[in-house]
Scaffold this motif. Structure first.
Motif, PDB file in Angstrom:
ATOM      1  N   MET A   1       0.785  -1.181   0.123  1.00 49.45           N
ATOM      2  CA  MET A   1      -0.242  -0.117   0.059  1.00 49.45           C
ATOM      3  C   MET A   1       0.886   1.327  -0.127  1.00 49.45           C
ATOM      4  SD  MET A   1      -2.955   1.069   2.680  1.00 49.45           S
ATOM      5  CE  MET A   1      -3.762  -0.402   2.436  1.00 49.45           C
ATOM      6  N   ASP A   2       0.559   2.050  -0.800  1.00 51.21           N
ATOM      7  CA  ASP A   2       1.374   3.472  -0.868  1.00 51.21           C
ATOM      8  C   ASP A   2       1.187   4.355   0.199  1.00 51.21           C
ATOM      9  OD1 ASP A   2      -0.794   4.605  -1.741  1.00 51.21           O
ATOM     10  OD2 ASP A   2      -0.284   4.942  -3.759  1.00 51.21           O
ATOM     11  N   GLN A   3       2.040   5.442   0.493  1.00 48.44           N
ATOM     12  CA  GLN A   3       2.034   6.354   1.252  1.00 48.44           C
ATOM     13  C   GLN A   3       0.507   7.066   1.280  1.00 48.44           C
ATOM     14  OE1 GLN A   3       3.804   6.174   4.164  1.00 48.44           O
ATOM     15  NE2 GLN A   3       2.153   7.759   4.943  1.00 48.44           N
ATOM     16  N   GLU A   4       0.354   7.519   0.129  1.00 47.77           N
ATOM     17  CA  GLU A   4      -0.998   8.180   0.062  1.00 47.77           C
ATOM     18  C   GLU A   4      -2.238   7.492   0.506  1.00 47.77           C
ATOM     19  OE1 GLU A   4      -3.608  10.180  -3.746  1.00 47.77           O
ATOM     20  OE2 GLU A   4      -0.971  10.275  -3.973  1.00 47.77           O
ATOM     21  N   LYS A   5      -2.239   6.194   0.242  1.00 48.45           N
ATOM     22  CA  LYS A   5      -3.497   5.574   0.708  1.00 48.45           C
ATOM     23  C   LYS A   5      -3.349   5.426   1.995  1.00 48.45           C
ATOM     24  CE  LYS A   5      -7.175   3.441  -0.513  1.00 48.45           C
ATOM     25  NZ  LYS A   5      -8.431   4.063  -0.637  1.00 48.45           N
TER      26      LYS A   5
ATOM     27  N   THR B   1      -1.985   7.530   4.483  1.00 52.82           N
ATOM     28  CA  THR B   1      -2.479   8.943   4.904  1.00 52.82           C
ATOM     29  C   THR B   1      -3.819   8.828   4.733  1.00 52.82           C
ATOM     30  OG1 THR B   1      -0.309   9.769   4.257  1.00 52.82           O
ATOM     31  CG2 THR B   1      -2.385  11.334   4.726  1.00 52.82           C
TER      32      THR B   1
END
Length: 194
Positions: free
Chosen positions: A1-5, A7
């Motif tokens: 899961m990427d940092q944007e998701k 956050t």
């Protein structure tokens, strides 16, 4: 899961937590919890009251002194991000409110509706900057004539304002244990009335 998701998930949880703090603030007469749900410059259109959130909080503090009994529930929280620092949030509520009116007569109301909130993230915190309360159901009810001590009986403790309510002892890990010897047998299923 990427940092944007990640956050976004953290932001969603912070918004829900803020809504729950509002409910605790109103239901437990907890000024600090209530204030923590709004930005100081927030606006609140709350039925009969429309103005600054500060004015709404001051009016709530007056009501708190009357010893009301409030129960708020929030469900169906829909969060739509407008930007990284703003979110439009609709949450359904049901609230049972009991307390004296201007003449001292006890009134009880069931209110159902939606909080339509603009949340803003400032300095890493999400709080309400604009609130409009939309009412979908209002029902005046007959308040119980029986005193609380008799109605609740052995179902103790009952909800109370801050700092008496059990939730504040929980935060300090000091809820007194209830021993079997203190609870007379009801016979049959002990879950009765839960």
């Amino acid at each position: 899961m990427d940092q944007e998701k990640i956050t976004e998930l953290l932001d969603r949880e912070a918004i829900r937590d803020c809504l729950y703090r509002y409910c605790r603030g109103i239901d437990r007469a907890d000024e600090a919890a209530l204030r923590s749900a709004y930005w100081p410059d927030a606006h609140d259109n709350h039925g009969a009251y429309c103005g600054s959130a500060e004015g709404f909080i001051r009016s709530a503090l007056v009501v708190f002194k009357t010893g009301p009994r409030n129960i708020h529930r929030i469900t169906n929280v829909l969060i739509e991000f407008i930007s990284q620092a703003e979110a439009a949030v609709e949450s359904y509520f049901s609230a049972k409110q009991r307390g004296p009116d201007e003449d001292g007569e006890v009134r009880q109301m069931l209110l159902c509706g939606r909080y339509c909130d603009l949340f803003e993230k400032r300095q890493g915190q999400w709080r309400i900057s604009e609130r409009t309360v939309v009412y979908d159901w209002v029902e005046e009810q007959v308040p119980p004539a029986v005193p609380e001590a008799e109605r609740f009986g052995r179902r103790q403790p009952i909800g109370a304002p801050r700092p008496v309510d059990a939730v504040y002892a929980l935060a300090k890990h000091r809820i007194p244990p209830r021993h079997e010897a203190e609870v007379p047998s009801l016979g049959g299923d002990r879950r009765q009335g839960l």
